[in-house]
Design a protein around this motif. Structure first.
Motif, PDB file in Angstrom:
ATOM      1  N   ALA A 190      39.864  44.049 -51.167  1.00  0.00           N
ATOM      2  CA  ALA A 190      39.275  44.030 -52.504  1.00  0.00           C
ATOM      3  C   ALA A 190      38.606  45.354 -52.834  1.00  0.00           C
ATOM      4  N   LEU A 191      37.890  45.923 -51.861  1.00  0.00           N
ATOM      5  CA  LEU A 191      37.191  47.185 -52.089  1.00  0.00           C
ATOM      6  C   LEU A 191      38.163  48.356 -52.214  1.00  0.00           C
ATOM      7  N   GLN A 192      39.177  48.392 -51.351  1.00  0.00           N
ATOM      8  CA  GLN A 192      40.155  49.481 -51.438  1.00  0.00           C
ATOM      9  C   GLN A 192      40.881  49.481 -52.772  1.00  0.00           C
ATOM     10  N   SER A 193      41.335  48.307 -53.199  1.00  0.00           N
ATOM     11  CA  SER A 193      42.087  48.246 -54.455  1.00  0.00           C
ATOM     12  C   SER A 193      41.181  48.482 -55.655  1.00  0.00           C
ATOM     13  N   LEU A 194      39.909  48.056 -55.573  1.00  0.00           N
ATOM     14  CA  LEU A 194      38.965  48.327 -56.657  1.00  0.00           C
ATOM     15  C   LEU A 194      38.666  49.820 -56.748  1.00  0.00           C
ATOM     16  N   THR A 195      38.497  50.473 -55.612  1.00  0.00           N
ATOM     17  CA  THR A 195      38.270  51.923 -55.601  1.00  0.00           C
ATOM     18  C   THR A 195      39.457  52.659 -56.193  1.00  0.00           C
ATOM     19  N   SER A 196      40.660  52.237 -55.815  1.00  0.00           N
ATOM     20  CA  SER A 196      41.866  52.859 -56.350  1.00  0.00           C
ATOM     21  C   SER A 196      41.939  52.682 -57.859  1.00  0.00           C
ATOM     22  N   LEU A 197      41.617  51.485 -58.322  1.00  0.00           N
ATOM     23  CA  LEU A 197      41.617  51.201 -59.762  1.00  0.00           C
ATOM     24  C   LEU A 197      40.594  52.058 -60.485  1.00  0.00           C
ATOM     25  N   ALA A 198      39.392  52.133 -59.928  1.00  0.00           N
ATOM     26  CA  ALA A 198      38.304  52.863 -60.585  1.00  0.00           C
ATOM     27  C   ALA A 198      38.542  54.364 -60.606  1.00  0.00           C
ATOM     28  N   GLU A 199      39.272  54.880 -59.632  1.00  0.00           N
ATOM     29  CA  GLU A 199      39.500  56.324 -59.543  1.00  0.00           C
ATOM     30  C   GLU A 199      40.770  56.772 -60.260  1.00  0.00           C
ATOM     31  N   ALA A 200      41.642  55.843 -60.592  1.00  0.00           N
ATOM     32  CA  ALA A 200      42.932  56.206 -61.178  1.00  0.00           C
ATOM     33  C   ALA A 200      42.777  56.698 -62.618  1.00  0.00           C
TER      34      ALA A 200
END
Length: 274
Positions: A190-200
């Motif tokens: 959840a954290l990895q995919s949220l970070t990826s989403l937030a940084e994209a």
């Protein structure tokens, strides 16, 4: 169960239902292919509906690669090769819109069209893009996930729907049960995919999309605000935008009959051009 070999040789899972032109559906953050039940059940009468579980979500294990947009894109390309898909319509929702946009260059020769549902090219706002969530709000989401994933996802699920959106909906109980029944991923996923989403930030990729594109938005979406969809629709050359003004983040659930009809008409229109 249908499995395929994703990025790095990891075994990943997908759902497939129906026959006909391929319609590939990509789910959003901390969801799974199960979220597409109303599309799998209803659109499979005329389409080959395919919905993968992104790695770390649903029945797809985390595997050896990280749960980032780039990995999801590579996994999606592997699925297209595995199924030898050509002439497909690719549809993404929420996080899935960013995956779909970034997959277009890799899959262009296999695609006839693109659908972006309640998405955004940039999840967080900044001076030249006021249509996202405040960075502090995205950081708050991550903090809630670290503290208590179950409670964080319950709060996220509640925000998917506009105030009163489910109150008069005949499928309200079914929708609530569907969303609640989706298993939570591991906290790290959840954290990895949220970070990826937030940084994209895929804004620079929009103008290069040369596929007929349908953008669908919810006018009351608090997660990926409707102006973000309008932003994409204005910058993708061959694009039309359909908005469900009384809906939140998931009109394909609360207005499934209307959205399914729209998708059917769009797919038939696109195939008529080929």
């Amino acid at each position: 169960m249908p499995w395929y070999e994703g990025c790095g040789g990891d075994r990943l899972w997908y759902r497939e239902q129906g026959q006909g032109p391929a319609l590939v559906l990509i789910h959003g953050w901390c969801m799974s292919s199960a979220i597409w039940r109303f599309q799998l059940d209803r659109l499979s009468a005329g389409f080959r509906v395919i919905a993968p579980d992104l790695r770390g979500h649903g029945d797809s294990p985390h595997g050896s690669a990280g749960c980032r947009r780039e990995t999801y894109v590579a996994d999606l390309a592997a699925l297209f090769r595995h199924l030898d898909l050509h002439g497909a319509i690719l549809a993404g929702w929420s996080l899935g819109t960013q995956v779909a946009i970034s997959a277009v260059p890799l899959l262009r020769e296999r695609l006839d069209g693109l659908v972006l549902i309640c998405g955004t090219p940039r999840f967080t706002s900044q001076a030249d893009f006021p249509h996202g969530l405040a960075p502090v709000e995205a950081a708050g989401m991550a903090l809630k996930v670290r503290r208590n994933l179950k409670r964080a996802l319950e709060g996220f699920a509640a925000r998917m729907f506009a105030s009163g959106e489910l109150a008069g909906n005949d499928r309200a109980d079914e929708i609530r049960a569907l969303v609640a029944g989706i298993p939570a991923p591991e906290t790290e996923v959840a954290l990895q995919s949220l970070t990826s989403l937030a940084e994209a930030d895929v804004r620079s990729e929009l103008a290069a999309i040369d596929l007929p594109t349908l953008v669908i938005s919810g006018g009351l979406d608090p997660i990926c605000p409707a102006p973000a969809s309008a932003y994409m629709a204005e910058r993708i050359p061959a694009c039309r935008h359909a908005s469900y003004d009384d809906c939140g983040h998931a009109p394909f659930l609360t207005r499934c009959d209307a959205v399914n009809a729209l998708l059917t008409d769009y797919c038939r229109e696109v195939r008529g051009r080929v």
